[in-house]
Design an enzyme around this catalytic site. Structure first.
Site, PDB file in Angstrom:
ATOM      1  N   ASP A   1       0.849  -1.205   0.000  1.00  0.00           N
ATOM      2  CA  ASP A   1       0.000   0.000   0.000  1.00  0.00           C
ATOM      3  C   ASP A   1       0.879   1.249   0.000  1.00  0.00           C
ATOM      4  O   ASP A   1       2.039   1.212   0.430  1.00  0.00           O
ATOM      5  CB  ASP A   1      -0.841   0.057   1.288  1.00  0.00           C
ATOM      6  CG  ASP A   1      -1.757  -1.134   1.443  1.00  0.00           C
ATOM      7  OD1 ASP A   1      -2.103  -1.747   0.423  1.00  0.00           O
ATOM      8  OD2 ASP A   1      -2.101  -1.436   2.607  1.00  0.00           O
TER       9      ASP A   1
HETATM   10  N1  URA Z   1      -1.029  -5.877   4.190  1.00  0.00           N
HETATM   11  C1  URA Z   1      -1.549  -4.642   4.129  1.00  0.00           C
HETATM   12  O1  URA Z   1      -2.562  -4.360   4.755  1.00  0.00           O
HETATM   13  N2  URA Z   1      -0.919  -3.731   3.391  1.00  0.00           N
HETATM   14  C2  URA Z   1       0.213  -3.971   2.702  1.00  0.00           C
HETATM   15  O2  URA Z   1       0.763  -3.074   2.057  1.00  0.00           O
HETATM   16  C3  URA Z   1       0.737  -5.270   2.782  1.00  0.00           C
HETATM   17  C4  URA Z   1       0.100  -6.211   3.529  1.00  0.00           C
END
Ligand code: URA
Length: 296
Positions: A123
């Site tokens: 993310d």
């Molecule tokens: N889990 C999440 O919530 N976000 C990420 O970027 C990776 C794993």
């Protein structure tokens, strides 16, 4: 040590089998030359010939064993495989180009001329270990949950977490897209009103860790991916990248255990398979990550 560059040998324990027909865009992408979107635009721009004739339809079927395919009047040549580890800082998108012009992880790859796809996604606000490669089957092994590759995250939770909440994460929680697999969870420390945990999951659903924390009535303040399989982010500074060693690639492949796909190669098998071999590739189940990525 592996001989040659090492990468040619890592995945080679399959007997050579005929390459099945593919559409032009897929063939170009499979050879690591670009994404399927790019390949389609190159075909549309009359840069691709099949048996000496310009073909403008990216869905045109070719037989790689028989047809002569050229890009800009040069026969297609498989790119050398490349595997990078990036320490992604928060604030960078895991995408090639952002329509809104926000920074992407590709802005951090100055000097890298090969087209590389990210292996899964982090993310915008997540930092840490992100792999990039032009080896689609390697990417598939690491992102497809069937291969169970463990990914470990350091989480700063917004609240103090009880043992019961950690046990719920361990057992698996129910998200709107179904129950999660059991996870390994370690309490790292409590600090005033927050808890730091390390969580290891073997799936890669969209925003999975964030949603798991919400499912136990907390939420993520900070998320860092610190490990994939046995590969650690280590002391690599944020925003920096480095090439993986052949041994690191091999260990990552070995960390993948499939419930339905082919078995990973063993170290000894790989060592015995020396130079001249072609890397992974001819697995027709391996999707083009640039188009069909599994979210992490
Ligand atoms: N889990 C999440 O919530 N976000 C990420 O970027 C990776 C794993």
């Amino acid at each position: 040590m592996l001989s040659g560059t090492g990468f040619e040998t890592v995945f080679r324990d399959m007997k050579a089998k005929p390459t099945p027909p593919k559409t032009l865009d897929r063939l170009i992408s499979k050879m690591g030359l670009g994404s399927r979107t790019e390949a389609r635009s190159w075909v549309g721009a009359s840069r691709v010939k099949v048996n000496g004739k310009v073909i403008q339809n990216p869905d045109f079927w070719v037989n790689p064993e028989r047809d002569k395919v050229e890009l800009d009047n040069r026969p297609l040549e498989k790119k050398k495989y490349r595997y990078l580890l990036l320490n992604k800082p928060a604030g960078y998108l895991t995408t090639y180009k952002d329509p809104e012009g926000r920074p992407t992880v590709y802005d951090l790859l100055k000097g890298v001329t090969d087209f590389l796809s990210t292996v899964g996604r982090l993310d915008l606000d997540t930092s840490g270990l992100l792999l990039l490669t032009n080896d689609t089957q390697f990417g598939e092994r690491l992102t497809n949950p069937d291969y169970h590759v463990p990914k470990t995250y350091l989480v700063k939770a917004a609240t103090l977490l009880t043992d019961d909440q950690l046990d719920r994460l361990r057992a698996g929680v129910t998200l709107d897209d179904g129950p999660t697999r059991p996870a390994e969870v370690v309490r790292v420390r409590d600090a005033a009103t927050k808890t730091f945990i390390e969580i290891t999951i073997t799936e890669g659903r969209n925003r999975q860790v964030r949603r798991m924390l919400e499912a136990i009535d907390s939420f993520v303040l900070k998320l860092v991916r610190v490990r994939i399989g046995g590969l650690e982010i280590g002391g690599l500074p944020p925003g920096s990248w480095r090439n993986l060693t052949p041994a690191e690639v091999q260990n990552l492949v070995a960390a993948s255990r499939s419930t339905k796909g082919p078995k990973p190669r063993t170290h000894s098998t790989s060592k015995a398979l020396v130079a001249g071999a072609t890397p992974i590739e001819e697995d027709e189940d391996a999707d083009d990550l640039s188009e069909e990525e599994t979210d992490e």
